[in-house]
Design a protein around this motif. Structure first.
Motif, mmCIF file in Angstrom:
data_model
loop_
_atom_site.group_PDB
_atom_site.id
_atom_site.type_symbol
_atom_site.label_atom_id
_atom_site.label_comp_id
_atom_site.label_asym_id
_atom_site.label_seq_id
_atom_site.Cartn_x
_atom_site.Cartn_y
_atom_site.Cartn_z
ATOM 1 N N ALA A 131 -12.011 0.992 10.942
ATOM 2 C CA ALA A 131 -10.623 1.078 10.488
ATOM 3 C C ALA A 131 -10.441 0.398 9.136
ATOM 4 N N SER A 132 -11.134 -0.709 8.909
ATOM 5 C CA SER A 132 -11.005 -1.405 7.628
ATOM 6 C C SER A 132 -11.563 -0.568 6.488
ATOM 7 N N GLN A 133 -12.632 0.186 6.732
ATOM 8 C CA GLN A 133 -13.187 1.034 5.684
ATOM 9 C C GLN A 133 -12.290 2.236 5.403
ATOM 10 N N PHE A 134 -11.618 2.734 6.431
ATOM 11 C CA PHE A 134 -10.637 3.798 6.224
ATOM 12 C C PHE A 134 -9.467 3.278 5.399
ATOM 13 N N ALA A 135 -9.013 2.067 5.706
ATOM 14 C CA ALA A 135 -7.916 1.472 4.937
ATOM 15 C C ALA A 135 -8.355 1.095 3.530
ATOM 16 N N ALA A 136 -9.628 0.752 3.347
ATOM 17 C CA ALA A 136 -10.100 0.359 2.023
ATOM 18 C C ALA A 136 -10.022 1.512 1.032
ATOM 19 N N GLY A 137 -10.099 2.751 1.519
ATOM 20 C CA GLY A 137 -9.980 3.891 0.617
ATOM 21 C C GLY A 137 -8.634 3.937 -0.069
ATOM 22 N N ALA A 138 -7.582 3.563 0.637
ATOM 23 C CA ALA A 138 -6.256 3.525 0.020
ATOM 24 C C ALA A 138 -6.167 2.422 -1.019
ATOM 25 N N ALA A 139 -6.798 1.285 -0.757
ATOM 26 C CA ALA A 139 -6.752 0.183 -1.719
ATOM 27 C C ALA A 139 -7.515 0.502 -2.995
ATOM 28 N N ASN A 140 -8.472 1.413 -2.937
ATOM 29 C CA ASN A 140 -9.255 1.748 -4.123
ATOM 30 C C ASN A 140 -8.431 2.448 -5.189
ATOM 31 N N HIS A 141 -7.293 3.011 -4.819
ATOM 32 C CA HIS A 141 -6.453 3.689 -5.805
ATOM 33 C C HIS A 141 -5.654 2.706 -6.644
ATOM 34 N N ALA A 142 -5.603 1.452 -6.237
ATOM 35 C CA ALA A 142 -4.840 0.452 -6.983
ATOM 36 C C ALA A 142 -5.713 -0.361 -7.920
ATOM 37 N N LEU A 143 -7.008 -0.501 -7.599
ATOM 38 C CA LEU A 143 -7.897 -1.326 -8.405
ATOM 39 C C LEU A 143 -9.114 -0.511 -8.818
ATOM 40 N N PRO A 144 -9.693 -0.765 -10.002
ATOM 41 C CA PRO A 144 -10.834 0.019 -10.471
ATOM 42 C C PRO A 144 -12.146 -0.465 -9.883
ATOM 43 N N ALA A 145 -13.169 0.409 -10.061
ATOM 44 C CA ALA A 145 -14.567 0.053 -9.764
ATOM 45 C C ALA A 145 -14.782 -0.416 -8.329
ATOM 46 N N GLY A 146 -14.031 0.128 -7.387
ATOM 47 C CA GLY A 146 -14.217 -0.236 -5.992
ATOM 48 C C GLY A 146 -13.737 -1.615 -5.623
ATOM 49 N N LEU A 147 -12.990 -2.294 -6.500
ATOM 50 C CA LEU A 147 -12.536 -3.647 -6.204
ATOM 51 C C LEU A 147 -11.549 -3.681 -5.048
ATOM 52 N N GLY A 148 -10.766 -2.613 -4.885
ATOM 53 C CA GLY A 148 -9.818 -2.576 -3.782
ATOM 54 C C GLY A 148 -10.517 -2.599 -2.440
ATOM 55 N N ALA A 149 -11.551 -1.763 -2.292
ATOM 56 C CA ALA A 149 -12.307 -1.733 -1.039
ATOM 57 C C ALA A 149 -13.017 -3.056 -0.795
ATOM 58 N N HIS A 150 -13.564 -3.651 -1.855
ATOM 59 C CA HIS A 150 -14.238 -4.940 -1.697
ATOM 60 C C HIS A 150 -13.259 -6.027 -1.284
ATOM 61 N N ALA A 151 -12.061 -6.019 -1.865
ATOM 62 C CA ALA A 151 -11.069 -7.031 -1.506
ATOM 63 C C ALA A 151 -10.651 -6.896 -0.041
ATOM 64 N N PRO A 202 0.808 -1.220 0.000
ATOM 65 C CA PRO A 202 0.000 0.000 0.000
ATOM 66 C C PRO A 202 0.839 1.266 0.000
ATOM 67 N N LEU A 203 1.949 1.279 0.744
ATOM 68 C CA LEU A 203 2.824 2.436 0.740
ATOM 69 C C LEU A 203 3.439 2.655 -0.636
ATOM 70 N N ALA A 262 -3.095 4.106 3.884
ATOM 71 C CA ALA A 262 -2.119 3.069 3.541
ATOM 72 C C ALA A 262 -1.398 2.573 4.784
ATOM 73 N N LEU A 263 -1.094 3.477 5.712
ATOM 74 C CA LEU A 263 -0.444 3.069 6.959
ATOM 75 C C LEU A 263 -1.358 2.172 7.791
ATOM 76 N N VAL A 264 -2.638 2.534 7.860
ATOM 77 C CA VAL A 264 -3.593 1.706 8.603
ATOM 78 C C VAL A 264 -3.753 0.346 7.933
ATOM 79 N N LEU A 265 -3.794 0.335 6.601
ATOM 80 C CA LEU A 265 -3.897 -0.932 5.880
ATOM 81 C C LEU A 265 -2.692 -1.819 6.164
#
Length: 335
Positions: A106-126, A43-44, A323-326
């Motif tokens: 906390a997981s939903q806060f971290a999911a926002g960082a993951a959304n920048h790596a995958l399209p269509a919200g797949l990062g948050a879902h993963a 994530p970093l 990303a740090l929380v993730l």
């Protein structure tokens, strides 16, 4: 959440319900340490690469925001924090199992960082599926909760958009932005082919059928308690309005000059159009928002600055902490 020890204590304190599944984790093996380290640092790395590839946007956004009204930006930041709470409510409402509220938020806060790596919200879902799995939720039920979450989110957003269409005349200015029928034909053809392939091809039909049955069963179980149904659909209805209000606050800070209702409708219409293009980071949504705000009479430069400022407040500023929380949650084995 400044350290891993505080995150672990949060995990123990936020699970008061005796029905919460308990998991026994085996001792980490030396062979798996490189993989865990890569997961913690990925994530970093994504945040760093994204910042380097979008330096011009960051510089322009910072320059505009330096001259903006700080109180309106603080209001937009507060509304952004509220979106994570609403997302956590929806995630809890989409699964019958009780979840620890602190770690869920906390997981939903971290999911926002993951959304920048995958399209269509797949990062948050993963991230959410992984979090549900660590809480003992079966994989099929976790996947069904993602489907229910997506249906509630899109359905509630469509209902809110229809409400604004019926109550406002601003939609008439969007006539030139509606795509022609020739553009919609390939989209309809692709959707038809996917539906036919799912119905005819047995290796595709079986898992889809099992998923649909599990989703319907979990949907009935989720909607049985009124509090779960209220958390799911109430959060889904409030989420787009709160997100649009954050955009309106950013526009007020930068002198956009459009009323709140118009900005909310522009956000719903532009977000719906741009969301159909599956690219990471919401690039298509940002372009659609700029075009929609300009169609409603805002200057193009101010509309562009408003969307950039909105992304800075809602996505870019929380990106590094997210990303740090993730990474911390992966290291603490809560993800």
């Amino acid at each position: 959440m400044s350290s891993l020890s505080s995150l672990s204590s949060l995990s123990s304190l936020s699970s008061p319900c005796p029905d919460a599944p308990a998991r026994t984790l085996s001792a980490p093996s030396a062979a798996g340490r490189p993989l865990r380290l890569a997961l913690c640092l990925s994530p970093l790395l994504v945040a760093a690469v994204w910042g380097l590839t979008n330096q011009s946007l960051l510089n322009e956004g910072v320059a505009r925001l330096a001259r903006a009204e700080p109180l309106w930006l603080l209001a937009a930041g507060g509304l952004t924090c509220l979106t994570w709470v609403l997302a956590a409510c929806m995630r809890q409402g989409a699964v019958p199992d009780p979840l620890p509220p602190g770690l869920l938020l906390a997981s939903q806060f971290a999911a926002g960082a993951a959304n920048h790596a995958l399209p269509a919200g797949l990062g948050a879902h993963a991230v959410t599926v992984r979090f549900l799995r660590t809480r003992g939720v079966p994989l099929q039920r976790a996947t069904s909760s993602i489907a229910l979450y997506s249906v509630a989110k899109s359905g509630a957003k469509t209902a809110v958009l229809i409400g604004f269409l019926l109550s406002s005349s601003a939609w008439r200015r969007l006539g030139d932005l509606i795509p022609e029928g020739v553009v919609l034909v390939p989209v309809a053809a692709v959707l038809t082919l996917v539906g036919v392939a799912t119905a005819v091809v047995r290796p595709l039909r079986r898992p889809v059928t099992r998923l649909v049955r599990a989703a319907l069963t979990d949907a009935r179980a989720v909607h049985a308690p009124p509090c779960r149904a209220a958390a799911l659909w109430g959060g889904a209805t409030a989420l787009p309005v709160v997100q649009a209000s954050a955009l309106a606050c950013t526009g007020e800070a930068l002198g956009l000059g459009l009323p709140w209702g118009t900005v909310v409708f522009a956000f719903l219409a532009g977000g719906t159009a741009g969301g159909a293009v599956p690219v990471p980071g919401g690039v298509a949504v940002d372009a659609a928002l700029v075009i929609t705000l300009a169609a409603f009479g805002a200057p193009v430069a101010v509309a562009t600055a408003t969307v950039i400022g909105y992304r800075m407040v809602t996505d870019w500023v929380p990106l590094l902490p997210g990303a740090l929380v993730l990474s911390a949650m992966i290291r603490a084995k809560t993800l």
